[in-house]
Scaffold this active site. Structure first.
Site, PDB file in Angstrom:
ATOM      1  N   CYS A  12     -13.644   2.705   7.259  1.00 13.14           N
ATOM      2  CA  CYS A  12     -12.443   1.866   7.208  1.00 13.14           C
ATOM      3  C   CYS A  12     -11.591   2.157   8.447  1.00 13.14           C
ATOM      4  O   CYS A  12     -11.889   3.080   9.227  1.00 13.14           O
ATOM      5  CB  CYS A  12     -11.646   2.184   5.946  1.00 13.14           C
ATOM      6  SG  CYS A  12     -11.058   3.890   5.923  1.00 13.14           S
ATOM      7  N   HIS A  42     -12.836  12.279   3.888  1.00 14.29           N
ATOM      8  CA  HIS A  42     -13.590  12.833   2.766  1.00 14.29           C
ATOM      9  C   HIS A  42     -15.067  12.476   2.843  1.00 14.29           C
ATOM     10  O   HIS A  42     -15.584  11.658   2.072  1.00 14.29           O
ATOM     11  CB  HIS A  42     -12.958  12.370   1.447  1.00 14.29           C
ATOM     12  CG  HIS A  42     -11.724  13.145   1.112  1.00 14.29           C
ATOM     13  ND1 HIS A  42     -10.709  12.674   0.327  1.00 14.29           N
ATOM     14  CD2 HIS A  42     -11.337  14.397   1.490  1.00 14.29           C
ATOM     15  CE1 HIS A  42      -9.756  13.592   0.220  1.00 14.29           C
ATOM     16  NE2 HIS A  42     -10.115  14.641   0.923  1.00 14.29           N
ATOM     17  N   CYS A 105      -3.243   7.854   7.871  1.00 16.04           N
ATOM     18  CA  CYS A 105      -3.571   6.413   7.870  1.00 16.04           C
ATOM     19  C   CYS A 105      -2.297   5.583   7.707  1.00 16.04           C
ATOM     20  O   CYS A 105      -1.394   5.941   6.947  1.00 16.04           O
ATOM     21  CB  CYS A 105      -4.531   6.126   6.725  1.00 16.04           C
ATOM     22  SG  CYS A 105      -4.888   4.374   6.580  1.00 16.04           S
ATOM     23  N   HIS A 131      -5.039  15.469  -5.392  1.00 14.62           N
ATOM     24  CA  HIS A 131      -5.520  14.784  -4.181  1.00 14.62           C
ATOM     25  C   HIS A 131      -4.450  14.917  -3.093  1.00 14.62           C
ATOM     26  O   HIS A 131      -3.258  14.744  -3.368  1.00 14.62           O
ATOM     27  CB  HIS A 131      -5.791  13.316  -4.505  1.00 14.62           C
ATOM     28  CG  HIS A 131      -6.525  12.596  -3.400  1.00 14.62           C
ATOM     29  ND1 HIS A 131      -5.895  12.183  -2.254  1.00 14.62           N
ATOM     30  CD2 HIS A 131      -7.827  12.244  -3.267  1.00 14.62           C
ATOM     31  CE1 HIS A 131      -6.779  11.588  -1.460  1.00 14.62           C
ATOM     32  NE2 HIS A 131      -7.964  11.619  -2.055  1.00 14.62           N
ATOM     33  N   GLU A 133      -3.464  13.080  -0.657  1.00 17.45           N
ATOM     34  CA  GLU A 133      -2.572  11.923  -0.458  1.00 17.45           C
ATOM     35  C   GLU A 133      -1.478  11.898  -1.529  1.00 17.45           C
ATOM     36  O   GLU A 133      -0.286  11.736  -1.227  1.00 17.45           O
ATOM     37  CB  GLU A 133      -3.379  10.618  -0.505  1.00 17.45           C
ATOM     38  CG  GLU A 133      -2.506   9.384  -0.304  1.00 17.45           C
ATOM     39  CD  GLU A 133      -3.275   8.079  -0.485  1.00 17.45           C
ATOM     40  OE1 GLU A 133      -4.518   8.085  -0.399  1.00 17.45           O
ATOM     41  OE2 GLU A 133      -2.614   7.053  -0.710  1.00 17.45           O
ATOM     42  N   SER A 226     -14.811  11.921  -2.020  1.00 19.22           N
ATOM     43  CA  SER A 226     -14.109  10.682  -1.673  1.00 19.22           C
ATOM     44  C   SER A 226     -13.677   9.917  -2.913  1.00 19.22           C
ATOM     45  O   SER A 226     -14.513   9.447  -3.697  1.00 19.22           O
ATOM     46  CB  SER A 226     -15.030   9.819  -0.803  1.00 19.22           C
ATOM     47  OG  SER A 226     -14.601   8.489  -0.824  1.00 19.22           O
TER      48      SER A 226
HETATM   49  S1  SF4 Z   1      -5.861   4.479   2.977  1.00 17.00           S
HETATM   50 FE1  SF4 Z   1      -7.754   5.722   3.050  1.00 17.00          FE
HETATM   51  S2  SF4 Z   1      -9.385   4.290   2.435  1.00 17.00           S
HETATM   52 FE2  SF4 Z   1      -7.578   3.041   2.977  1.00 17.00          FE
HETATM   53  S3  SF4 Z   1      -7.841   2.466   5.123  1.00 17.00           S
HETATM   54 FE3  SF4 Z   1      -6.630   4.359   5.054  1.00 17.00          FE
HETATM   55  S4  SF4 Z   1      -8.108   6.059   5.233  1.00 17.00           S
HETATM   56 FE4  SF4 Z   1      -9.243   4.197   4.686  1.00 17.00          FE
END
Ligand code: SF4
Length: 288
Positions: A12, A42, A105, A131, A133, A226
């Site tokens: 991604c 991950h 991200c 997790h 995030e 993941s």
């Molecule tokens: S939030 Fe995670 S899965 Fe979504 S684009 Fe970003 S890195 Fe990729």
């Protein structure tokens, strides 16, 4: 064997950018050690690739990342992961004059920015306890409540009635619906405003579409680490389809597979396109 490849496949945007940023850091500091704070993405193969380039990984499974960051020498070079990090890490980096490459991200950042802009409205974040995030969000937006999808319970309440729900980027629609159903009992006004990223939702929707057509088995390529990959497995299993998950071709080859006529091949957002193609070729070769 007919192998239906579920698209999108490959890294991604967040994973591509994180790896690119790591490579940029390496080219700017070719002879120095660069410390990756946690698993950059991950996927064990992607992490092994970074390690082969000389990156050193500070693994959250060995000791708390904050502690490991604090123990680095002043002026060290660090690469923050794609999943975000608590702001306390930035403060430590500043104090120790660390050179920081931040691979967070943009979709993870957008959720946090949204929370901050609406802090006065009562927010509940839906995520998986533990997790990176979700844990980073909890610390960075401590004014929010937290609903854990693993225990299906509201672990922290916001200081006021909640009007807004946000979610971790990699959850499934089903997890989110279940959480909202429960939250609505306490906060009837609550509305989902932001959450899953496109990389997650598009993979899940495409998989469901193929599953609805009927298949003998589903193969999910990606890591047990993941979250978005495991959600693909959950979805395939929820359709009652025999589901196999493998990190890569080597793992796939170890599976004892019966003869299938029609199968689905899907992959997580941190699985490379090259790995997916190798797996596809292998599955196709089984029928010949
Ligand atoms: S939030 Fe995670 S899965 Fe979504 S684009 Fe970003 S890195 Fe990729």
């Amino acid at each position: 064997m007919e192998v239906i490849l579920v698209r999108p496949t490959g890294y991604c945007l967040g994973v591509t950018s994180a790896i690119r940023l790591g490579l940029q850091a390496k080219s700017e500091h070719p002879s120095e050690t660069i410390f990756m704070l946690g698993l950059l993405v991950h996927n064990e193969d992607a992490v092994a690739y970074m390690r082969s380039l000389g990156f050193e990984i500070l693994d959250e499974r060995n000791a708390p990342l904050e502690e490991q960051l604090s123990n680095l020498e002043d002026g060290s070079i660090v690469l923050f992961s794609a999943h975000g990090h608590p702001e306390s890490f930035d403060a430590i980096a500043k104090k120790k004059n660390l050179i920081v490459y931040d691979a967070t991200c943009r979709y993870v950042k957008e959720n946090l920015d949204y929370a901050r802009a609406h802090a006065g409205k009562g927010i509940v974040y839906i995520g998986a306890k533990g997790h990176l995030e979700a844990e980073s969000f909890r610390q960075n937006a401590a004014f929010s409540g937290f609903y854990d999808v693993k225990s299906q319970s509201l672990l922290t309440r916001p200081p006021m009635d909640a009007a807004i729900a946000l979610t971790q980027t990699t959850l499934s629609e089903e997890d989110i619906e279940l959480a909202l159903e429960s939250l609505r009992r306490e906060y009837p006004q609550i509305k989902l405003e932001k959450g899953r990223c496109h990389a997650t939702s598009s993979r899940q929707e495409a998989l469901k579409k193929e599953l609805q057509k009927g298949v003998d088995a589903a193969f999910i390529i990606g890591s047990e680490l993941s979250s978005n990959t495991k959600k693909l497995r959950d979805i395939a299993q929820s359709y009652g389809v025999k589901t196999f998950m493998a990190l890569n071709l080597e793992e796939l080859k170890k599976l004892d597979l019966p003869r299938y006529c029609r199968v689905i091949l899907a992959s997580g957002a941190s699985t490379s396109i090259e790995e997916v193609r190798r797996c596809q070729d292998y599955l196709v070769s089984l029928s010949s």
